[in-house]
Design an enzyme around this catalytic site. Structure first.
Site, PDB file in Angstrom:
ATOM      1  CG  HIS A  51      17.184  -1.482 -72.043  1.00  0.00           C
ATOM      2  ND1 HIS A  51      17.245  -1.430 -70.633  1.00  0.00           N
ATOM      3  CD2 HIS A  51      16.114  -2.040 -72.589  1.00  0.00           C
ATOM      4  CE1 HIS A  51      16.053  -2.251 -70.442  1.00  0.00           C
ATOM      5  NE2 HIS A  51      15.349  -2.581 -71.052  1.00  0.00           N
ATOM      6  CB  THR A  73       1.421   1.196 -74.563  1.00  0.00           C
ATOM      7  OG1 THR A  73       1.742   2.338 -75.612  1.00  0.00           O
ATOM      8  CG2 THR A  73       0.030   1.269 -73.951  1.00  0.00           C
ATOM      9  NE  ARG A  86       4.507  -6.349 -71.017  1.00  0.00           N
ATOM     10  CZ  ARG A  86       4.591  -5.128 -70.100  1.00  0.00           C
ATOM     11  NH1 ARG A  86       3.823  -4.932 -69.295  1.00  0.00           N
ATOM     12  NH2 ARG A  86       5.499  -4.535 -70.603  1.00  0.00           N
ATOM     13  CG  HIS A 134      11.625  -0.640 -64.855  1.00  0.00           C
ATOM     14  ND1 HIS A 134      10.574   0.230 -64.728  1.00  0.00           N
ATOM     15  CD2 HIS A 134      11.770  -0.594 -65.907  1.00  0.00           C
ATOM     16  CE1 HIS A 134      10.009   0.488 -66.034  1.00  0.00           C
ATOM     17  NE2 HIS A 134      10.696   0.031 -66.731  1.00  0.00           N
TER      18      HIS A 134
END
Lengths: 285, 782, 188
Positions: free
Chosen positions: B64, B335, B134, B113
């Site tokens: 990934h 996170t 983001r 995802h």
């Protein structure tokens, strides 16, 4: 001499403030975003307040429930008592209902409950028509009763309801439901999806008795431009939009430099009329 | 808080001498490193790694993060064109816009995802949206839209497949609606091939001042440069997620899925905008990067390395949850809702104050805020300490070196096109069955979940045109058109040709809406790279994407390719032997020079002509009709002539810009009959419009006429302008057929090639098309 | 033949494994802005399902709830099931629970359909939210709970808007048939 100033109140999680600000500025009002961390006393300097849409406090506990407890809302209540215009849009409307600013009187008399829709539940976004009803509401004063507006809704909890039987009907009789869902021909909406959430009496907005506080579920700032109107709706506004775009196209054909923005400036959309109402009211004051 | 003062090594001395044992020890603790990678790590460090270093490199060298199986192949894609400011390499691609928006840049990113969405559909999809925004936000851009391309299992197959579909849509809606970024469409495909591995591809679009784009690196200059983390307090969540994305699904996956917080993200973005404004006004240089896979470790090492520097991170300075968390977890946890700044040390305190005091992040989410955790260094070392104890210490080149693994590849045998069946279905029922299928049923039910209006820029919404169109700037006439492409049936059958179609379709959709295809993004969703067949499909896919992109860039810059500016590879979408079909998904962004010329797909006016331009209706291969109605294998994708496709797209754009046409809809899935039905269904019911069509004009067999999926576009054109359209087609050596007219009767009336009359009522069509998704959501499937 | 089952209620209390942001925000706002909330020490939040009908033994019932995300998702939530009134609710001594649910909107047809599809049994499924309040020592918990429960004005009430929602309150003993009972005060 400075003109009237409008505060666009931003609670954490609100997300429609930019286009709401633009709509106010487009009708010639001075407006600024008033962030939740500012001292509530600073709100005194503003002649009107708008609570825009979004997800204040992430709709925790209930949409609008936590923002309604913020000290800013206490200020808004006192300003409203003194006759200052207060407009709550979507989540802003939920805050006004949870704080008892509409129908007014300090206690909570209504709820904006979860949508009731056949075959689906939760959040629902679509374009609808609303009809102006007779009322003292400052935002719709300049619009004749029966005027139709094409506006989008996007909410999961937009169903005006009351635990007191007949309360909403009484508000309608008292002229405190200035906008109601309708079909494209102007007849009151009798079911889904013209009434997108099952609101009692097809009520899309409630104001206080004096008419200076309005809580509305549809988003006028998203229809400030004719070009913003959805291609999925019919009716007079859609026709006006098509005509404006044809004219803009012809103008572009004649003179490339005058395309787009010129059309934009000439074609106020249905939502802008509510902000126009605010401007007229503030000018008279 | 009593944590071990001594940071343990990753393995014992015996295991250090034995790479397979070392790798096994790591695997038992959740870190995936192959024995040869273990050896390599020891060489790079010159010693046995500390446990946190093993965790870090396990993530960095996961598929990934490192693209180790594909990195050397991706160079096949064209990434350069005059309009490209920044191609693939950073978190998002940046593209210049023409006048009157030459002072702005378009920022595009594309991610997947997939695995997390299969396990926790709502959170997986939501964090997918969170991550992609983001990637665009960290370039200093304002987010103006998200799109999603979804692949789910057969809804009739299992309740889990339906739960995944509903959950993913809810996750995307919950996050995007709360964040205040409009959903601008995408697509949904349902197929058994995705039963065990759904695909959730998300794309984000942003606009930034052209000279205000922020790079993801420590700026040039002597510094000192502070590294500041802002956002959610770091916890254990998502720990090991990058490695998780690189493994098959199965077993205990509980710890790996991250928790989204769109509320915090919204406040963060408002705060970020304030920071951008201050940096720009005062001319303060800065680097900005989002935290994703590999958490603090990847973000801080990469932001430093990209600036040609090292860094020293003091991990104890990182704001985090109050319970004890081991340093390697703090370092690598995923996170959500965090960014990393690289700013002059003199600005660091003011930066933190913006987040902590002006926007009170801590009141939004307990523990959220900003912390100065480190400083860039010029010694070429990346060091992390925990209360003075070394946790990571390596050369920065080790971090950025990456990994490359050559995998054997085996190309598949060419697929045979579909041979016509003797059985022919009755066309009236066939169209209703197609519209009532999951593949072609109306997506209206789904669109209503999403806010597509927030920010007030939206001009054409999903479902109103072949591409969504937004204003680039609230007061200017320029529009951005966005569409996706990627048919898994075609790609699964013939990856090279399917990939060509993916690019062609995305670009054609943009052109139909009046947009000049301007830039591409992609995600390559495949199975195990250890399988030579998968690698062969991947290579063929890249070839197809490249060839198509090389042919379709003329409308942006003559003679130039359509550039890929951002992309992602997602491998291991496979459970046991069952891999997903080769699934490249492509997004095309286009420029609409004047919004008033943006063209929808709905019928507009009775009396207008309907004209088909494109390929002849001469193949049924690859068609939904064969697959869904005849119920047999549909074979290879239809053929595609890229040179003609380029001319067809040019015609569509000129027809829109010249206002020759009132509506345009491309012929793809389902064929001409479905295209026409969709144009009718998109028109407001109050207008009562319909179609009067003579299919005989195409001089082909009825089946082929109605259901062939060879590329084409149906235009609605006023009688006065029709000649101009036909002339434009002739000038480009394109075939064009008059089909009929728009009528004032709400029905689809057709004369078949044999002469018989056929009619479908508007209500009948609407009921068929509205049924599949409504029944799925209401659990009304048998 | 399956053993005869009597009609009964089953309650499932579902809590997030990680910290619940709704509970955190509600607690912060109540403590900061509401007089009755000043003495609030803790607030937890549960989704509560109340099922009515005939059910298999505990293990099978728990397994059924576990199997479908229409009830809860075991990756992020844990579930405590009550099948007898004597089964405890997840309340500590001194805590008070306020159950809130949508008036005429508490039924979950999707869950009922799923249950019938799995078991052949027709059950009713209702869902609400339980806020579990813990006050500082010395606070009159029952009185404060009453004040915090029902929204009246800007300073009083939060958890339930009586114009669209119903509520029930309980202390140590939570009725098993709680949602479906018409409100009689319900204080324990």
């Amino acid at each position: 001499m400075s003109g009237p100033k409008v505060a666009v109140v931003q609670f954490p999680g609100v997300n429609c403030e930019a286009e709401t600000l633009r709509a106010l500025q487009r009708v010639g009002l001075v407006a600024e975003v008033f962030r939740w961390t500012r001292a509530p006393a600073e709100l005194e300097a503003f002649d009107a307040c708008v609570l825009p849409g979004g997800f204040s406090y992430q709709d925790r506990v209930r949409a609008g429930a936590l923002a309604a407890k913020h000290p800013l809302v206490e200020r808004l209540a006192r300003a409203a008592e003194r006759g200052r215009p207060v407009l709550g849009i979507c989540n802003g409307a939920q805050v006004l209902v949870e704080a008892g600013l509409v129908p007014g009187g300090g206690t909570v008399e209504l709820a904006l409950a979860r949508n009731r829709m056949p075959g689906r539940s939760g959040y629902y976004a679509r374009w609808v028509h609303v009809r102006v009803e007779r009322s003292r509401c400052v935002f719709t004063r300049a619009l004749a009763p029966g005027t139709l507006l094409a506006l989008p809704v996007a909410h999961g909890e937009g169903r005006f309801t009351s635990g007191t039987p007949g309360r909403i009907a009484a508000l309608a009789r008292a002229g405190q439901t200035p906008l109601r869902y309708a079909d494209a021909d102007g007849a009151l909406a009798t079911g889904f999806p013209a009434n997108p959430n099952g609101a009692a009496g097809a009520v899309a907005a409630v104001c206080n008795a004096a008419g200076n506080v309005l809580a509305m579920m549809p988003h006028p700032e998203r229809a400030q431009d004719l070009g913003q109107l959805s291609r999925a709706i019919g009716g007079a506004w859609a026709d006006r939009r098509d005509e404006a775009l044809e004219r803009a196209g012809e103008a572009a054909g004649r003179d490339a430099a005058s395309a787009g923005p010129a059309a934009h400036a000439e074609s106020p959309g249905p939502g802008l009329l509510l902000f126009e109402g605010l401007r007229l009211h503030l000018e008279e004051a | 808080m009593s944590l071990a003062a001594h940071v343990p090594p990753a393995w014992s001395a015996e295991e250090a001498a034995n790479p397979p044992a070392g790798a096994a020890r790591l695997r038992a603790r959740g870190v995936s490193l192959e024995p040869d990678e273990v050896t390599l790590l020891m060489e790079l460090l010159g010693r046995a790694p500390l446990w946190p270093e093993a965790v870090l490199f396990g993530i960095l060298w996961s598929e990934h993060c490192s693209y180790k199986s594909t990195r050397h192949l991706l160079g096949r894609l064209p990434t350069r064109a005059p309009q490209v400011i920044l191609g693939p390499g950073e978190d998002a691609g940046v593209v210049a816009l023409p006048a009157p928006c030459e002072d702005l840049a378009l920022v595009l990113a594309h991610e997947s995802h997939n695995h997390p969405s299969q396990v926790l559909p709502v959170e997986g999809a939501a964090t997918g949206v969170g991550g992609i925004v983001r990637d665009v936000g960290c370039m200093g851009a304002e987010l103006v839209g998200v799109l999603d391309a979804l692949r789910f299992g057969d809804p009739r197959g299992s309740v889990h497949a339906r739960d995944v579909a509903r959950g993913v849509v809810q996750g995307i809606a919950d996050y995007g609606n709360a964040l205040g970024v409009p959903n601008l469409g995408g697509d949904v495909v349902f197929d058994r091939g995705f039963d065990a591995n759904c695909l959730v591809n998300v794309m984000a679009v942003g606009v930034a001042p052209r000279d205000g784009v922020l790079r993801s690196r420590v700026p040039e200059g002597p510094g000192p440069w502070a590294l500041v983390i802002v956002g959610k307090p770091t916890d254990e969540s998502g720990f090991g997620g990058a490695a998780f994305a690189s493994d098959e699904l199965g077993g205990e996956q509980r710890g790996a899925v991250q928790l989204p917080d769109p509320f915090l993200k919204r406040v963060l973005h408002v705060a970020n905008a304030e920071v951008f404004a201050r940096l720009r006004t005062r001319g303060i240089p800065a680097g900005f990067k989002d935290l994703g896979a590999g958490g603090v470790a990847c973000a801080t090492s990469e932001i430093a390395a990209a600036g040609g520097r090292g860094a020293h991170v003091r991990l104890e300075k990182l704001h985090r949850v109050s319970r004890p968390v081991p340093p390697e977890v703090l370092l690598c946890a995923e996170t959500q809702e965090r960014y990393c700044w690289a700013v002059p040390e003199s600005f660091a305190a003011e930066l933190c104050a913006i987040y902590e005091h002006e926007f009170e992040l801590g009141s939004v989410t307990p523990g959220a805020g900003a912390s100065v955790i480190g400083v860039a260094r010029d010694d070429g070392r990346y060091r992390v300490t925990w209360h003075g104890e070394t946790v990571v210490d390596c050369a920065v080149e080790a971090i950025t070196a990456g990994r490359s693994v050559q995998r054997p590849a085996r190309r598949r045998a060419p697929r045979v096109p579909y041979k016509p069946h003797r059985h022919v279905a009755e066309p009236h029922q066939a169209l209703l069955r197609l519209l009532g299928s999951f593949h072609l049923g109306s997506r209206e039910y789904l669109f209503r979940h999403y806010d597509s209006e927030v920010q007030g820029r939206t001009w054409l919404r999903p479902g109103e045109a072949d591409a969504a169109v937004i204003r680039a700037h609230p007061e200017r006439a320029l529009g951005i058109a966005l569409a996706v492409g990627g048919n898994p049936y075609w790609c699964g059958c013939d990856p090279e040709l399917g990939a060509r179609h993916a690019v062609a379709e995305a670009a054609r959709n943009v052109a139909c809406a009046g947009g000049r295809p301007w830039a591409l993004t992609d995600c390559l969703n495949f199975g195990h790279p250890e399988d030579p067949a998968v690698m062969g499909d991947l290579e063929a896919t890249l070839e197809g994407l490249a060839v198509a992109a090389e042919s379709l860039g003329n409308l942006a810059a003559h003679g130039q390719p359509l550039p890929f500016v951002s992309g992602n590879v997602s491998l291991y979408n496979q459970v046991g032997e069952k891999a997903i079909p080769a699934s490249p998904i492509v997004m095309c962004a286009g420029v609409v020079r004047d919004l008033s010329a943006a063209t929808g797909l709905a019928l507009r006016r009775a009396g207008d002509f309907l004209v088909l331009v494109g390929e002849p209706r001469d193949e049924l291969t690859g068609s939904t009709y064969v697959r869904e109605v005849l119920g047999v294998d549909a074979g290879a994708p239809p053929s595609l002539d890229l040179a003609r496709e380029a001319r067809l797209q040019e015609l569509a754009v000129l027809a829109a810009e010249g206002r020759w046409v009132r509506a345009a809809h491309d012929v793809s899935d389902g064929g001409l009959a479905v295209t026409l039905a969709e144009m009718l269904l998109a028109a407001p019911a109050e207008r009562g419009l319909g179609l009067d069509v003579d299919f005989g004009a195409l001089e082909a067999e009825p089946e082929l006429t109605l259901f062939s999926e060879r590329p084409g576009i149906v235009f609605e054109v006023s009688p006065e302008r029709a000649a101009r359209l036909f002339q434009g087609a002739r000038e480009r050596s394109l075939l064009a057929w008059p089909l009929g007219t728009v009528s004032a009767h709400p029905a689809f009336r057709a004369r078949m090639p044999g002469g018989e009359a056929m009619e479908w009522g508007a209500a009948e069509l609407a009921e068929a098309a509205g049924s599949p998704l409504a029944r799925l959501w209401n659990e009304e499937l048998e | 033949m399956t053993p005869r089952r009597t009609e009964r209620s089953v309650q499932a209390w579902i809590e997030l494994i990680a910290a619940d942001p709704e509970a955190v925000s509600a607690l912060a706002v109540a403590r900061t802005h509401l007089p009755a909330g000043e003495g609030l020490a803790g607030l937890r939040r549960f989704r509560v399902f109340e099922l009515g009908g005939r059910f298999p033994p505990r293990r099978e019932t728990e397994d059924l709830l576990h199997r479908s995300t229409r009830f809860y998702n075991p990756h992020k939530e844990r579930c405590m099931v009550r099948m007898e009134p004597a089964d405890p609710a997840p309340l500590e001594p001194g805590e008070r629970a306020v159950l809130v649910f949508e008036r005429d909107g508490e039924r979950r047809e999707a869950a009922e359909r799923w249950w019938r599809h799995q078991t052949g049994e027709a059950v009713t499924v209702r869902e609400g939210v339980a806020f579990v309040l813990r006050f500082e020592p010395g606070e009159p918990a029952a009185e404060r709970t009453r004040d915090l429960s029902v929204l009246r004005d800007r300073l009083h009430g939060l958890l339930c808007n009586p114009h669209s929602q119903e509520h029930r309150t309980a202390g140590a003993e939570v009725p098993l048939r709680w949602m479906a009972t018409p409100a009689e005060g319900g204080e324990a």
